[in-house]
Design a protein around this motif. Sequence first.
Motif, PDB file in Angstrom:
ATOM      1  N   MET A  35      82.630 -45.189 -13.547  1.00  0.00           N
ATOM      2  CA  MET A  35      82.518 -43.906 -12.894  1.00  0.00           C
ATOM      3  C   MET A  35      82.650 -43.941 -11.983  1.00  0.00           C
ATOM      4  O   MET A  35      81.488 -44.477 -11.104  1.00  0.00           O
ATOM      5  CB  MET A  35      82.642 -42.960 -14.045  1.00  0.00           C
ATOM      6  N   VAL A  36      83.295 -43.384 -10.560  1.00  0.00           N
ATOM      7  CA  VAL A  36      83.336 -43.016  -8.887  1.00  0.00           C
ATOM      8  C   VAL A  36      83.215 -41.532  -9.418  1.00  0.00           C
ATOM      9  O   VAL A  36      84.216 -40.819  -9.653  1.00  0.00           O
ATOM     10  CB  VAL A  36      84.422 -44.284  -8.213  1.00  0.00           C
ATOM     11  N   VAL A  37      81.605 -41.435  -8.921  1.00  0.00           N
ATOM     12  CA  VAL A  37      81.553 -39.701  -8.924  1.00  0.00           C
ATOM     13  C   VAL A  37      82.342 -39.241  -6.963  1.00  0.00           C
ATOM     14  O   VAL A  37      81.802 -39.965  -6.170  1.00  0.00           O
ATOM     15  CB  VAL A  37      80.514 -39.660  -9.255  1.00  0.00           C
ATOM     16  N   PRO A  38      83.607 -38.477  -6.946  1.00  0.00           N
ATOM     17  CA  PRO A  38      84.171 -38.139  -5.736  1.00  0.00           C
ATOM     18  C   PRO A  38      82.809 -37.446  -5.549  1.00  0.00           C
ATOM     19  O   PRO A  38      82.040 -36.868  -5.486  1.00  0.00           O
ATOM     20  CB  PRO A  38      85.511 -37.404  -6.385  1.00  0.00           C
ATOM     21  N   PRO A  39      83.691 -36.873  -3.892  1.00  0.00           N
ATOM     22  CA  PRO A  39      82.719 -36.410  -3.290  1.00  0.00           C
ATOM     23  C   PRO A  39      82.818 -34.749  -3.598  1.00  0.00           C
ATOM     24  O   PRO A  39      83.852 -34.253  -4.518  1.00  0.00           O
ATOM     25  CB  PRO A  39      82.925 -35.861  -1.330  1.00  0.00           C
ATOM     26  N   LEU A  40      81.963 -33.643  -3.458  1.00  0.00           N
ATOM     27  CA  LEU A  40      82.217 -32.563  -3.791  1.00  0.00           C
ATOM     28  C   LEU A  40      82.605 -31.765  -2.755  1.00  0.00           C
ATOM     29  O   LEU A  40      82.737 -31.477  -1.870  1.00  0.00           O
ATOM     30  CB  LEU A  40      80.891 -31.520  -3.472  1.00  0.00           C
ATOM     31  N   ILE A  41      83.423 -30.844  -3.362  1.00  0.00           N
ATOM     32  CA  ILE A  41      85.111 -30.534  -2.434  1.00  0.00           C
ATOM     33  C   ILE A  41      84.772 -28.898  -2.777  1.00  0.00           C
ATOM     34  O   ILE A  41      84.929 -28.660  -4.164  1.00  0.00           O
ATOM     35  CB  ILE A  41      86.627 -31.443  -2.459  1.00  0.00           C
ATOM     36  N   ASN A  42      85.189 -27.734  -2.067  1.00  0.00           N
ATOM     37  CA  ASN A  42      85.576 -26.151  -2.052  1.00  0.00           C
ATOM     38  C   ASN A  42      86.362 -26.071  -3.068  1.00  0.00           C
ATOM     39  O   ASN A  42      86.181 -25.483  -4.006  1.00  0.00           O
ATOM     40  CB  ASN A  42      85.225 -25.580  -1.125  1.00  0.00           C
ATOM     41  N   ASP A  43      87.513 -26.102  -2.897  1.00  0.00           N
ATOM     42  CA  ASP A  43      88.502 -25.991  -3.788  1.00  0.00           C
ATOM     43  C   ASP A  43      89.358 -27.417  -3.765  1.00  0.00           C
ATOM     44  O   ASP A  43      90.593 -27.513  -3.175  1.00  0.00           O
ATOM     45  CB  ASP A  43      89.397 -25.072  -3.006  1.00  0.00           C
ATOM     46  N   TYR A  44      89.772 -28.348  -5.307  1.00  0.00           N
ATOM     47  CA  TYR A  44      90.331 -29.255  -5.320  1.00  0.00           C
ATOM     48  C   TYR A  44      91.646 -28.406  -6.058  1.00  0.00           C
ATOM     49  O   TYR A  44      92.153 -29.718  -5.452  1.00  0.00           O
ATOM     50  CB  TYR A  44      88.838 -29.645  -6.838  1.00  0.00           C
ATOM     51  N   THR A  45      91.692 -27.715  -5.979  1.00  0.00           N
ATOM     52  CA  THR A  45      92.644 -27.208  -7.135  1.00  0.00           C
ATOM     53  C   THR A  45      94.045 -26.653  -5.170  1.00  0.00           C
ATOM     54  O   THR A  45      94.878 -27.852  -5.438  1.00  0.00           O
ATOM     55  CB  THR A  45      92.585 -26.212  -7.517  1.00  0.00           C
TER      56      THR A  45
END
Length: 474
Positions: free
Chosen positions: A408-418
């Motif tokens: 698994m590649v864990v992506p960076p945290l993003i405030n609003d992925y939607t």
Amino acid sequence: MRRGLRDVRRPRAAAVALAGVLALSLGVAGCDADQQDPSPAPPTQTSPPARPTDLTFGVWGADAEVAAYRAMVDDYNTDSVTSEIELQSWPTHDAFVASMRDGEVPDLYLVSRGDLAMVQEEGLNQPLLELLDERGVNYTDDYARDALLAFSADNELQCMPYGISPMVIYYNTDLIDFDRMLARDLPAPEDDEETPEDEVREGWTFEQFTAAAEFATRPRRGSTGVYIDPTLRGLAPFVYSGGGDLFDDDNEPTSLALSEDSSQEALSRTLELLRDASVTLSDEQLEEASPMEWFERGKLGMIAGFRSLTPDLREIDGLSFDVMPMPTLDSAATIGDITGLCVSSEAPNIAKAADFLVHAVSAEPVARVARAGYLAPASLPVAVSEDFLQPALQPEHAGVFSASIRDMVVPPLINDYTALQAAVAGSLRLMLSVTVPDLEALTTQIDEQSRAVLDPELASPGESASESASQDAD
């Protein structure tokens, strides 16, 4: 403004001090009474038992999954004399997040890893390291390192990993028979004779994946080989597997990175299959039914998904299915759905909330929820148990879920992925269309569109995230 943490120690200290004053006062009064009235002292009154602390626990999911959480909560309430847990549930993750944004935050709650940026920014959670250490929780041995890192920030464990479900390929075993493919000298994966059937199956190459899609495509039977969602999540495993990157920075991204040479190369190889109109669902078919409905009808060979699909697929009469890892272009890679349990910073009693969290992540309570079939547990002991593998049920190779965690590649945290997905949705659909666009120009456009969400100050002048999403929708 968010309220600060309640000081649960101060009322207790005040009560102790008050009790001391009352005891001293009663002692003096008793001496005077002995001198004036030698009558016996009244019987000692026993204090009533402390009232249980009421705490709320928020989850989301299908009715059967929520029922499993409810049974786990009921078990805790039966044994607990210090707190009473009330389960709150929402039908979907989006409904839960909308409720949180409206200010309705349970005392403990289930979150997706994608929610963590919002949870931290709003100050909605209580960091856990000290609370877990005080309760002797040995999380380093029982949880995958990636799962712990996924919910860590600011040198703290913000929430406790609960579920970790890698994206895998679900395939129809009636349409795709690897033994028959091998007998016809077609590229196909082979079972390792030394590996139990219900545990791990080795990965497969993109060439084998392509051959399986072609094998499942049977125009006379009306079946199609494969469908992959034209979304960032749908394409991410292929980009990563081919040596590309989804974001320009793994910690603080300012844009997508699909225009980079390595990402374009991975996409070019992937799109040779996904744009092939002879093996994927047509626009007319997608207007008639969703990809999942085609799979449930037994007319679609492969679809990508997570463990949460399993219980519903088991309910389809006559559907035979199994799972494989995501196909490999250069190296094994996938993404995943990761969930965690958080303690609210506004819980009325942080200590008792932590007590329940420790119970909820213990092996037997996790196993109880896992038996419902939706949860791929982050708890390593449960992930290798029959409570999760369920060898008598489909899929036969359930161990693929746990084995794929390492890829698994864990992506960076993003405030609003939607909002990010909405900003590039139209361009991604165009990328997977049969009409071949200029891939370099299109990926450059997608990266620029993403800046409207990830780094609006550097985005094209006058283009906001909402405007970009609106243009794509058109």
